[in-house]
Design a protein around this motif. Structure first.
Motif, PDB file in Angstrom:
ATOM      1  N   HIS A 121       0.689  -1.399  -0.022  1.00  0.00           N
ATOM      2  CA  HIS A 121      -0.375  -0.085   0.121  1.00  0.00           C
ATOM      3  C   HIS A 121       0.821   1.624  -0.293  1.00  0.00           C
ATOM      4  O   HIS A 121       1.826   1.085   0.899  1.00  0.00           O
ATOM      5  N   ASP A 122       0.236   2.295  -0.373  1.00  0.00           N
ATOM      6  CA  ASP A 122       1.276   3.380  -1.143  1.00  0.00           C
ATOM      7  C   ASP A 122       0.339   4.741  -1.096  1.00  0.00           C
ATOM      8  O   ASP A 122      -0.525   4.415  -1.385  1.00  0.00           O
ATOM      9  N   TYR A 123       0.975   5.626  -0.169  1.00  0.00           N
ATOM     10  CA  TYR A 123       0.647   6.921  -0.513  1.00  0.00           C
ATOM     11  C   TYR A 123       1.578   7.436  -1.129  1.00  0.00           C
ATOM     12  O   TYR A 123       3.035   8.141  -0.802  1.00  0.00           O
ATOM     13  N   SER A 124       1.366   8.524  -2.287  1.00  0.00           N
ATOM     14  CA  SER A 124       2.559   9.247  -2.974  1.00  0.00           C
ATOM     15  C   SER A 124       1.899  10.980  -2.917  1.00  0.00           C
ATOM     16  O   SER A 124       0.988  11.370  -3.617  1.00  0.00           O
ATOM     17  N   THR A 125       3.037  11.368  -2.716  1.00  0.00           N
ATOM     18  CA  THR A 125       3.135  13.435  -3.071  1.00  0.00           C
ATOM     19  C   THR A 125       3.684  13.699  -3.763  1.00  0.00           C
ATOM     20  O   THR A 125       3.493  14.799  -4.287  1.00  0.00           O
ATOM     21  N   LEU A 126       5.015  13.246  -3.937  1.00  0.00           N
ATOM     22  CA  LEU A 126       5.334  14.029  -5.109  1.00  0.00           C
ATOM     23  C   LEU A 126       5.637  13.818  -6.660  1.00  0.00           C
ATOM     24  O   LEU A 126       6.121  14.372  -7.491  1.00  0.00           O
ATOM     25  N   ASP A 127       5.380  11.987  -6.594  1.00  0.00           N
ATOM     26  CA  ASP A 127       5.794  11.570  -8.283  1.00  0.00           C
ATOM     27  C   ASP A 127       5.247   9.850  -7.936  1.00  0.00           C
ATOM     28  O   ASP A 127       4.139   9.935  -7.240  1.00  0.00           O
ATOM     29  N   ILE A 128       4.643  10.030  -9.768  1.00  0.00           N
ATOM     30  CA  ILE A 128       3.723   8.356  -9.871  1.00  0.00           C
ATOM     31  C   ILE A 128       4.625   7.244  -8.855  1.00  0.00           C
ATOM     32  O   ILE A 128       6.192   7.249  -8.840  1.00  0.00           O
ATOM     33  N   PRO A 129       3.964   6.244  -8.304  1.00  0.00           N
ATOM     34  CA  PRO A 129       4.686   5.347  -7.239  1.00  0.00           C
ATOM     35  C   PRO A 129       5.487   4.957  -8.342  1.00  0.00           C
ATOM     36  O   PRO A 129       5.192   4.407  -9.868  1.00  0.00           O
ATOM     37  N   GLY A 130       6.346   4.057  -8.134  1.00  0.00           N
ATOM     38  CA  GLY A 130       7.323   3.791  -8.775  1.00  0.00           C
ATOM     39  C   GLY A 130       7.071   2.046  -9.513  1.00  0.00           C
ATOM     40  O   GLY A 130       7.407   1.650 -10.989  1.00  0.00           O
ATOM     41  N   LEU A 131       5.907   1.108  -9.319  1.00  0.00           N
ATOM     42  CA  LEU A 131       5.331   0.122  -9.782  1.00  0.00           C
ATOM     43  C   LEU A 131       4.476   0.797 -10.312  1.00  0.00           C
ATOM     44  O   LEU A 131       4.018  -0.170 -11.650  1.00  0.00           O
ATOM     45  N   LEU A 132       3.897   1.964 -10.686  1.00  0.00           N
ATOM     46  CA  LEU A 132       3.434   2.257 -12.342  1.00  0.00           C
ATOM     47  C   LEU A 132       4.070   3.040 -13.243  1.00  0.00           C
ATOM     48  O   LEU A 132       3.268   3.081 -13.485  1.00  0.00           O
ATOM     49  N   GLN A 133       4.948   3.387 -12.764  1.00  0.00           N
ATOM     50  CA  GLN A 133       6.414   4.305 -13.760  1.00  0.00           C
ATOM     51  C   GLN A 133       5.998   3.582 -15.003  1.00  0.00           C
ATOM     52  O   GLN A 133       6.378   2.726 -15.287  1.00  0.00           O
ATOM     53  N   THR A 134       5.823   4.182 -16.527  1.00  0.00           N
ATOM     54  CA  THR A 134       6.643   4.165 -17.241  1.00  0.00           C
ATOM     55  C   THR A 134       7.679   4.217 -17.906  1.00  0.00           C
ATOM     56  O   THR A 134       8.594   4.810 -16.404  1.00  0.00           O
ATOM     57  N   GLU A 135       8.124   3.336 -18.696  1.00  0.00           N
ATOM     58  CA  GLU A 135       9.544   3.613 -18.964  1.00  0.00           C
ATOM     59  C   GLU A 135      10.395   4.813 -18.900  1.00  0.00           C
ATOM     60  O   GLU A 135      11.702   5.427 -18.378  1.00  0.00           O
ATOM     61  N   ALA A 136      10.000   5.109 -20.214  1.00  0.00           N
ATOM     62  CA  ALA A 136      10.208   6.866 -19.896  1.00  0.00           C
ATOM     63  C   ALA A 136       9.990   8.160 -18.997  1.00  0.00           C
ATOM     64  O   ALA A 136      10.653   8.716 -18.795  1.00  0.00           O
ATOM     65  N   HIS A 137       8.988   7.631 -17.994  1.00  0.00           N
ATOM     66  CA  HIS A 137       8.540   8.381 -17.323  1.00  0.00           C
ATOM     67  C   HIS A 137       9.861   7.868 -15.941  1.00  0.00           C
ATOM     68  O   HIS A 137      10.136   8.949 -16.027  1.00  0.00           O
ATOM     69  N   ALA A 138      10.636   6.960 -16.053  1.00  0.00           N
ATOM     70  CA  ALA A 138      11.396   6.530 -14.796  1.00  0.00           C
ATOM     71  C   ALA A 138      13.093   7.556 -15.060  1.00  0.00           C
ATOM     72  O   ALA A 138      13.356   8.017 -14.828  1.00  0.00           O
ATOM     73  N   ARG A 139      12.478   7.636 -16.670  1.00  0.00           N
ATOM     74  CA  ARG A 139      14.472   7.528 -17.139  1.00  0.00           C
ATOM     75  C   ARG A 139      13.969   8.966 -17.302  1.00  0.00           C
ATOM     76  O   ARG A 139      15.298   9.834 -16.562  1.00  0.00           O
ATOM     77  N   ALA A 140      12.922   9.731 -17.420  1.00  0.00           N
ATOM     78  CA  ALA A 140      13.351  12.092 -16.991  1.00  0.00           C
ATOM     79  C   ALA A 140      12.806  11.434 -15.328  1.00  0.00           C
ATOM     80  O   ALA A 140      13.858  12.727 -15.476  1.00  0.00           O
ATOM     81  N   LEU A 141      12.849  11.028 -14.599  1.00  0.00           N
ATOM     82  CA  LEU A 141      13.067  11.159 -13.350  1.00  0.00           C
ATOM     83  C   LEU A 141      14.810  11.243 -12.914  1.00  0.00           C
ATOM     84  O   LEU A 141      15.699  12.235 -12.233  1.00  0.00           O
ATOM     85  N   TYR A 142      15.178  10.674 -13.707  1.00  0.00           N
ATOM     86  CA  TYR A 142      17.114  10.381 -13.742  1.00  0.00           C
ATOM     87  C   TYR A 142      17.227  11.295 -14.429  1.00  0.00           C
ATOM     88  O   TYR A 142      18.622  11.616 -13.288  1.00  0.00           O
ATOM     89  N   GLU A 143      17.256  11.547 -15.320  1.00  0.00           N
ATOM     90  CA  GLU A 143      17.321  12.525 -16.512  1.00  0.00           C
ATOM     91  C   GLU A 143      17.782  14.316 -15.286  1.00  0.00           C
ATOM     92  O   GLU A 143      18.855  14.771 -15.957  1.00  0.00           O
ATOM     93  N   MET A 144      16.673  14.146 -14.926  1.00  0.00           N
ATOM     94  CA  MET A 144      16.686  15.476 -14.700  1.00  0.00           C
ATOM     95  C   MET A 144      17.559  15.512 -12.854  1.00  0.00           C
ATOM     96  O   MET A 144      17.464  16.817 -12.487  1.00  0.00           O
TER      97      MET A 144
END
Length: 290
Positions: A121-144
């Motif tokens: 169970h997860d409460y998220s306030t800043l970003d999409i939870p990791g288990l629900l992220q797309t590859e492009a979204h995850a990559r964007a997070l690390y690139e920024m």
């Protein structure tokens, strides 16, 4: 857990037997026990002097919990170890860095427990939870991320994050739910193209029977989660645990009373959030705004 050696760091990290780090922490624990017995001190006495409980000290000596560097330094002086434990402290720090290399934002202890959990169970306030992220979204997070990360490191961490999502394909599924703040859904990290794909992915994941996604609306007058995001995990056959992270500093929480309070808080959050039907309608509405 049978057949798997794990060592839990005070800050929540863990090492599996396969990477050789668990054996190292077992050796550290044996050294502490050796010097303690030579000093004629009981486990309880040493624990009290170091600010540990007797149970925690026992875990350290068995290699199931790693001591903080400052604890090793203090133990060296208390036990007359002649600098041996101080030298080991440097290697402990290097091992912690090695363990956290694969999962930068989530401790290895967390990802291990997550992979074996029967409830998440997860409460998220800043970003999409990791288990629900797309590859492009995850990559964007690390690139920024700042300071900048090497491309090879980003590739490695994105792959690790996506590998965690294998849990969504299992059957039976763990009992899983997420409460996501509406601000997360309106923040187009990576650009609107990446964000659009991410929102559509949430709608697709929501079609999986047994998964529940709720949104905490911005207009809500009450929000029990103003203390920040957190995750609750229930390992098979063991009590529920919790995980929190801020600025890439993480903590795995096992204290029963503290976990109980966080679980109660999560229940309140689910009651305050939109129900699943309303939540998915809001996601579709945000998609339609662009």
């Amino acid at each position: 857990m049978t057949g798997v050696e794990r060592t839990v760091f005070d800050d929540g990290e863990a090492a599996e037997n396969s990477d050789g780090i668990a054996e190292f922490y077992c050796a550290v624990g044996k050294l502490i026990k050796l010097f303690r017995e030579r000093a004629g001190m009981t486990q309880r006495e040493l624990a009290e002097r170091l600010g540990y409980s007797e149970d925690q000290m026992g875990m350290v000596e068995r290699g199931k919990r790693t001591p903080r560097v400052e604890i090793l330094t203090a133990a060296d002086e208390l036990l007359g170890a002649g600098g041996v434990l101080k030298i080991v402290a440097d290697d402990v720090m290097k091992a912690k860095i090695r363990v956290s290399a694969r999962h930068p934002a989530f401790s290895k202890a967390f990802t291990y427990e997550e992979s074996k959990a029967v409830e998440i169970h997860d409460y998220s306030t800043l970003d999409i939870p990791g288990l629900l992220q797309t590859e492009a979204h995850a990559r964007a997070l690390y690139e920024m991320r700042r300071p900048w990360l090497a491309v090879q490191q980003i590739d490695k961490w994105v792959a690790a994050r996506l590998a965690r999502q294998e849990i969504l394909t299992r059957w039976p599924l763990p009992l899983m739910s997420w409460v996501i703040d509406e601000s997360v859904l309106r923040r187009p990290l990576g650009g609107w193209g990446v964000h659009r794909e991410q929102l559509r992915h949430l709608l697709k994941v929501a079609e999986i029977r047994g998964l529940e996604i709720q949104v905490m609306p911005l207009g809500s007058a009450e929000n029990a989660g103003m203390g920040g995001p957190f995750t609750l995990l229930t390992p098979s056959g063991r009590p529920q645990i919790a995980y929190v992270e801020v600025q890439h500093v993480n903590r795995l929480i096992t204290d029963p009373e503290e976990v109980r309070r966080m679980a109660a808080r999560y229940s309140t959050l689910r009651g305050q959030a939109l129900n699943m039907r309303e939540s998915l309608a809001l996601i579709e509405m945000i998609l339609g705004e662009r």
